[in-house]
Design a protein around this motif. Structure first.
Motif, PDB file in Angstrom:
ATOM      1  N   ASN A 189       0.803  -1.227   0.000  1.00 20.69           N
ATOM      2  CA  ASN A 189       0.000   0.000   0.000  1.00 20.69           C
ATOM      3  C   ASN A 189       0.838   1.279   0.000  1.00 20.69           C
ATOM      4  O   ASN A 189       0.387   2.327   0.441  1.00 20.69           O
ATOM      5  N   PHE A 190       2.069   1.230  -0.520  1.00 20.83           N
ATOM      6  CA  PHE A 190       2.871   2.452  -0.607  1.00 20.83           C
ATOM      7  C   PHE A 190       3.927   2.293  -1.694  1.00 20.83           C
ATOM      8  O   PHE A 190       4.674   1.312  -1.716  1.00 20.83           O
ATOM      9  N   TYR A 207      -0.602   5.915  -2.259  1.00 21.74           N
ATOM     10  CA  TYR A 207      -1.112   5.001  -1.243  1.00 21.74           C
ATOM     11  C   TYR A 207      -2.628   5.134  -1.212  1.00 21.74           C
ATOM     12  O   TYR A 207      -3.198   6.049  -1.829  1.00 21.74           O
TER      13      TYR A 207
END
Length: 333
Positions: A189-190, A207
């Motif tokens: 998620n990044f 993100y």
């Protein structure tokens, strides 16, 4: 003579537009437009430029860009007298033509002398009427000038795009990112991509947040700051231990409605700083309503370039972020 000059200008624009609508052999050839990104050619009498009409143009088209840590103009303006507006000078991508004349006109044309191009024409018999026409036309002219400049920026970097699949694999999205940007950090998620520039870096991060992350309009700005600060602390370290990126404490960021990738979004402009260390720079964040995947998709560009003008760096980041495509399916949680 001014009347004749204005009529000839308007006639040439009308003819150009008509030619663009023709097909086949009747279609008029248009040379490619020229000029640095974010430049504006202002064609008007020099004495008029030095007076109230010129002041109005500077107030509107060279206004300070919000969200930058130093004063920088919206457009870099070059003023040119009408008598020398011919030949290659007419190929400028963004043109504002202003003339004192009995004809009252506030008009924007597309691809009049070159392609792509926007030409805004302002005329009037008095300076007061010309200023009034500028008042009414300036917001739309700025919007259309910016659109053609964004398209030009995207065209320039589209010649060599990154083939990295990090954004697609993590979020199910794609963006036209120049090949010189490299993924420096990728976690669940990044994603963080950056490029080295003279004296600093340009950066893109992505993100996602839960769909219900911003339920209260009255605390929206505070929630954005809280979100950015938590992401900065977790993923974006400063040069020393216990230093990390946060939103500048002295000023709240600016928030505007936007649309990006065909979805409604919030556009956030402000200044970041490093907690515990004297570093700072501008950021541009899009909080995108990706309802189909029950999330807020966050796309951000930020620049570190001390003692350097940052307008064009941030403009390139905006151009990149605005190429986002949500068509690929987002990965399952």
């Amino acid at each position: 003579m001014k009347k004749l000059g204005t009529l000839l200008l308007v006639a040439s624009i009308v003819l150009a537009l008509g030619a663009c609508n023709d097909s086949g052999s009747n279609k008029r050839f248009l040379p490619p437009s020229t000029g640095p990104v974010n430049s504006l050619m202002v064609v008007m009498d020099t004495e008029l430029w030095k007076g109230p009409v010129g002041d109005k143009i500077r107030d509107e088209f060279a206004a300070q860009i919000i969200g930058l840590p130093q004063i920088e103009p919206l457009f870099t303006i070059t003023q040119l007298p009408p008598k020398v507006f011919k030949g290659t000078t007419t190929y400028s991508r963004s043109i504002l033509y202003v003339e004192k004349d009995s004809t009252v006109l506030a008009h924007i044309s597309t691809d009049a002398y070159s392609k792509p191009q926007k030409v805004a024409v302002i005329t009037g018999p008095t300076e007061e009427i010309m200023i009034k026409n500028l008042d009414s036309l300036a917001p739309r002219a700025i919007k259309e000038f910016k659109a053609v400049e964004l398209a030009e920026a995207q065209k320039r970097f589209s010649r060599s795009l990154s083939k990295d699949k990090a954004l697609e694999e993590e979020f199910g999205i794609t963006m036209d990112v120049p090949s010189l940007y490299k993924v420096g950090k990728r976690e669940k998620n990044f994603v963080w991509m950056d490029i080295q520039i003279p004296k600093g870096t340009m950066n893109i991060i992505a993100y996602s947040m839960p769909w219900d992350s911003f339920e209260n309009d009255s605390t929206f700005v505070q929630d954005i700051v809280r979100m950015r600060d938590s992401i900065g602390e977790k993923y974006i370290p400063g040069p020393y231990e216990n230093t990390y990126m946060i939103t500048e404490k002295a000023f709240a960021p600016y928030v505007f409605p936007a649309e990006i990738g065909g979805k409604k979004a919030a556009e956030v402009k402000g200044v970041w700083e490093i907690h515990g260390y004297p570093m700072a720079g501008p950021f541009l964040t899009y909080i995108v309503n990706d309802k189909e995947h029950n999330r807020k998709m966050i796309l951000e560009g930020f620049t570190f370039a001390p003692s350097t003008e940052k307008r064009d760096y941030m403009f390139e980041l905006e151009a990149i972020l605005k190429t986002v495509n949500f068509e690929p399916q987002a990965p399952a949680d």
